[in-house]
Every structure is written in structure tokens, then in C-alpha cells.
Design an enzyme around this catalytic site. Structure first.
Site, PDB file in Angstrom:
ATOM      1  N   ASP A  66      -5.577 -12.221   5.171  1.00 15.79           N
ATOM      2  CA  ASP A  66      -6.817 -12.846   5.645  1.00 15.79           C
ATOM      3  C   ASP A  66      -7.983 -12.227   4.883  1.00 15.79           C
ATOM      4  O   ASP A  66      -8.721 -11.396   5.394  1.00 15.79           O
ATOM      5  CB  ASP A  66      -6.952 -12.629   7.153  1.00 15.79           C
ATOM      6  CG  ASP A  66      -8.073 -13.443   7.780  1.00 15.79           C
ATOM      7  OD1 ASP A  66      -8.757 -14.181   7.044  1.00 15.79           O
ATOM      8  OD2 ASP A  66      -8.272 -13.331   8.999  1.00 15.79           O
ATOM      9  N   LYS A  67      -8.153 -12.662   3.641  1.00 16.24           N
ATOM     10  CA  LYS A  67      -9.132 -12.042   2.748  1.00 16.24           C
ATOM     11  C   LYS A  67     -10.565 -12.190   3.239  1.00 16.24           C
ATOM     12  O   LYS A  67     -11.390 -11.295   3.063  1.00 16.24           O
ATOM     13  CB  LYS A  67      -9.009 -12.636   1.342  1.00 16.24           C
ATOM     14  CG  LYS A  67      -7.778 -12.211   0.575  1.00 16.24           C
ATOM     15  CD  LYS A  67      -7.707 -12.939  -0.758  1.00 16.24           C
ATOM     16  CE  LYS A  67      -6.559 -12.428  -1.612  1.00 16.24           C
ATOM     17  NZ  LYS A  67      -6.818 -11.094  -2.161  1.00 16.24           N
ATOM     18  N   ASN A 100       1.889 -11.445  -7.012  1.00 18.23           N
ATOM     19  CA  ASN A 100       0.522 -11.896  -6.781  1.00 18.23           C
ATOM     20  C   ASN A 100      -0.405 -11.305  -7.834  1.00 18.23           C
ATOM     21  O   ASN A 100      -0.337 -10.128  -8.148  1.00 18.23           O
ATOM     22  CB  ASN A 100       0.102 -11.515  -5.339  1.00 18.23           C
ATOM     23  CG  ASN A 100      -1.142 -10.656  -5.282  1.00 18.23           C
ATOM     24  OD1 ASN A 100      -2.211 -11.063  -5.720  1.00 18.23           O
ATOM     25  ND2 ASN A 100      -0.995  -9.472  -4.734  1.00 18.23           N
ATOM     26  N   GLY A 158       7.001  -6.789  -1.071  1.00 16.40           N
ATOM     27  CA  GLY A 158       8.230  -7.213  -0.412  1.00 16.40           C
ATOM     28  C   GLY A 158       9.360  -6.217  -0.575  1.00 16.40           C
ATOM     29  O   GLY A 158       9.154  -5.018  -0.812  1.00 16.40           O
ATOM     30  N   LEU A 183      -3.820 -12.517  -7.676  1.00 19.01           N
ATOM     31  CA  LEU A 183      -4.982 -13.247  -7.178  1.00 19.01           C
ATOM     32  C   LEU A 183      -6.284 -12.693  -7.735  1.00 19.01           C
ATOM     33  O   LEU A 183      -7.213 -13.453  -8.025  1.00 19.01           O
ATOM     34  CB  LEU A 183      -5.003 -13.208  -5.649  1.00 19.01           C
ATOM     35  CG  LEU A 183      -3.884 -14.007  -4.967  1.00 19.01           C
ATOM     36  CD1 LEU A 183      -3.733 -13.582  -3.521  1.00 19.01           C
ATOM     37  CD2 LEU A 183      -4.160 -15.498  -5.052  1.00 19.01           C
ATOM     38  N   SER A 211      -4.904  -1.638  -6.289  1.00 21.57           N
ATOM     39  CA  SER A 211      -4.487  -2.992  -6.654  1.00 21.57           C
ATOM     40  C   SER A 211      -4.340  -3.084  -8.167  1.00 21.57           C
ATOM     41  O   SER A 211      -5.223  -2.641  -8.906  1.00 21.57           O
ATOM     42  CB  SER A 211      -5.514  -4.022  -6.176  1.00 21.57           C
ATOM     43  OG  SER A 211      -5.229  -5.295  -6.742  1.00 21.57           O
TER      44      SER A 211
END
Length: 377
Positions: free
Chosen positions: A81-82, A127, A288, A129, A195
Site C-alpha cells: 500500500d504505497k 519488482n 518471496g 517499481l 531497496s
């Protein structure tokens, strides 16, 4: 009601495979609509159905840490939920707490699409993003509106990341700027320096740079909100020890272990179907199952080196009650998951919460805190 839908969830996953990012945004918008209409008869009924399906009450799992009450130790990891648009709903899906973001001071579009890929054979997600979000000021406005409508009935954290346009030597001011906007909208904050999708960000895990960021944030932290640092699973022991020392020097609430990995050695997927490229050539972080064991190993390392005095939030590859339990007995006081929630659906939360209760019963323990770090006692 929602338990009747569980057998059909694999069909939902298959349908969403071609556009996982679009499917995820649609889910968040649906949850946001539910939050906005919760005061209506239909909305209130739906929330009660969510509570019945996903919320498990077990006093043995309830903890108070940093002055915050966690009804269970299973939280939502950052990245889901960015923008915080579903912040008022996560408690109804059984989570004991939720971490929003990552958010940056300046709005940024993130990396070009496609940038989110499921690797089902590995139970993983790739990801890249790039911390796409509307910025800290907009998130603060969003959350202020939500808290006017809905009670903040679980602890809420916000993951802070450096803006891509901000030079590395100005990172401290960037983090402080985001914190200043959001300080009153959450219960704890996380310094994301791990990140792999923001150029140069991981270099901020190094001692001198991280020291300046933590020093600036704690100076701005007038209300003494709990502050964490989130680390990479790719760090060597010496680098982790440096971060532990800084965390203790700056009186951090704890460490979150771990973020995504840039390593590809544990993947069975060799070619990314969406691009036709070798997986080693694809940029981004892997979450994961492939990082499960490494994150648990780092949790144990931190717990041992700090003698359990620095709380740990364990995240990475949690799919089953055993996965969750192994992180707790390695030294994690709390847990977070996201990728497992994608693959197994929202039923994973009550399954894990009940499973943790079963583990306590099997070992004759009366409270979850007795299990934390038990591997090292």
C-alpha cells in the site's frame, strides 16, 4: 462468506498474471472504496464479514512494544500500500499492524513498465517499481482524511525512501522532509536504505552516510516515534554489525530484516516470459520464498550479536506457520509479509495466526514473547 471464495483464488491469480501491477492497483482501489463507505449499511456489513473471515483473537499473541499494542505479530510489509489508500482496512484483513510506503519526499513515477513480475515456480516476485508514489505531502493528506473517517485500530508504520532526484549527499534532508509531513499520521517509521530499485540507495547502508541520516531523523523526532532501519539480505556480517552499532548509538526501536535481494542464485526461473530475457539480466529485487532462509539467518545473527536487546521485525518468504515460527524462534518479535499474501490470498493471515497459537500449545508456552529467540537460549 469470504471463506467460500478460497477455492477460486488460484483462478484470480491466473487472470491477473498478465498485468499484476494493474490487478494490484484495482484491489487497492476496491479496499479504498470499502473504507470510504464503511459507515453505510452495506459497507459496515462487508467489514463485519471481513472481520469474521480473517481476524483471529488470541491473547497469547498480543504484545505491547514501544508503547504500541499488536494484537498479533503478523504485519503487512511495505510495498503493498504505497500511497496508504487502504490504511483503514488492513486491520479487517487480520493484520496485527501495517507498514505503508515506500514514500519519498518528491513525487516520482517510478521505472518504466512492465516493472512487476510474478515467478510462480519460485513463489517469488521480481519488482523494479522504483518507489513510484505521489510524495509525502499527498500521503499525509490521504492519511489525515482516512483517520477522520476510520479509527487507527492497529499500529501503522510508514517506510521512508530517498527521492530519486535527491543527491546522495542530501539524503538526510530528504528523509527528514518526508518525516516532517507524516510524523502525525503513523505510529512508527522505517528508514529504507536497502531497496535495489533506487540508484545508489543501498550505499546509504554504509556507516558514515547512515549515521548522518539517523542523526538528522532523531533530531527531528520530537515526539520520539519508534524508528527502524530496513536492511538488505545481501549484506555481509561486517556491514550488519556496523548497522547494529549505529542502531544502538541512535536509540533505534529495532531493525527490519530483510528487504529484497538482487541475487538470482536460488531461482529455478531462468527466462522471464514477459520479456524473453535471462533472469540474471533483469533488474529488480526478488521477494518471496528465495529469500526466506537468508532473512531468517540474518534475524538470528542480529539477535545473537545484540543478545536479544534490539527488537527485530522479520520479513522475507513467509508462506506457512512454520516459516513464521522459524523467524520468531530465530529472534523476530514481529513479522511482515506481502508476497505470500499475493500467492495464497488473504486467508494466509488467519492460517498463520492460528498456526502460531498451535506452536505455543505444542511447546507448552503461554505467550509468544517466550518463543522469541528461543533457538539461541
Amino acid at each position: 462468506m469470504f471463506n467460500l471464495l478460497k477455492p477460486f483464488y488460484p483462478l484470480v491469480l491466473t487472470a491477473a498474471k498478465s498485468n499484476p501491477e494493474g490487478a494490484h492497483l484495482q484491489l487497492l482501489n476496491t479496499l479504498n472504496t470499502l473504507e470510504r463507505t464503511h459507515h453505510t449499511r452495506g459497507g459496515n456489513w462487508l467489514l463485519s464479514q471481513l472481520d469474521q473471515s480473517f481476524c483471529v483473537d488470541d491473547s497469547r499473541l498480543k504484545q505491547t512494544l514501544w508503547g504500541l499494542t499488536f494484537n498479533n505479530p503478523v504485519g503487512l510489509a511495505a510495498g503493498c500500500d504505497k500511497e496508504g489508500i487502504a490504511a483503514g482496512i488492513w486491520s479487517h484483513l487480520g493484520f496485527g499492524f501495517a507498514e505503508l510506503g515506500a514514500v519519498t519526499l518528491h513525487p516520482q513515477p517510478g521505472n518504466p513498465r512492465p516493472r512487476l513480475f510474478r515467478l510462480p515456480h519460485d513463489k517469488a516476485v521480481l519488482n523494479r517499481l522504483g518507489a513510484n508514489n505521489q510524495g509525502a505531502e499527498i500521503m499525509a493528506q490521504t492519511l489525515a482524511e482516512i483517520w477522520q473517517r476510520s479509527p487507527r485500530n492497529i499500529p501503522i508504520g510508514i517506510n521512508l525512501c530517498k527521492s530519486k532526484i535527491t543527491p546522495l549527499d542530501e539524503a538526510a534532508q530528504d528523509y527528514v522532509g518526508s518525516f516532517s509531513y507524516l510524523e502525525n499520521q503513523a505510529d512508527y517509521f522505517v528508514v529504507n536504505v536497502s531497496s535495489p530499485n533506487t540508484p545508489g540507495l543501498r550505499s546509504l547502508q554504509e556507516g558514515e552516510q547512515l549515521n548522518s541520516i539517523l542523526q538528522a531523523l532523531q533530531a527531528a523526532n520530537q515526539h520520539q516515534k519508534p524508528l527502524f532501519v530496513k536492511i538488505s539480505p545481501d549484506l555481509e556480517e561486517e556491514a550488519i554489525l556496523t548497522i547494529i552499532e549505529l542502531a544502538q548509538t541512535h536509540c533505534l526501536a529495532g531493525i527490519i530484516a530483510t528487504n529484497t535481494t538482487i541475487k538470482r542464485d536460488r531461482l529455478t526461473t531462468q527466462i522471464l516470459p514477459e520479456t524473453g530475457n535471462k533472469i540474471q539480466e533483469e533488474a529488480g529485487g526478488i521477494s518471496g520464498l528465495p529469500i526466506r532462509d537468508r532473512s531468517t539467518e540474518i534475524i538470528g545473527f542480529i539477535y545473537q550479536k545484540t543478545q536479544g536487546k534490539l527488537p527485530i521485525i522479520g520479513v522475507g518468504g513467509i508462506f506457512t506457520p512454520d516459516d513464521a515460527w522459524n523467524k520468531i524462534i530465530a529472534g523476530a518479535s514481529l513479522l511482515q509479509l506481502y508476497t505470500g499474501w499475493i500467492y495464497q490470498g488473504p486467508w494466509i493471515i488467519p492460517d498463520i495466526v492460528r498456526g502460531l497459537g498451535d506452536k505455543l500449545k505444542q511447546l507448552g508456552l503461554s505467550h509468544i514473547s517466550q518463543a522469541v529467540g528461543i533457538n539461541h537460549k
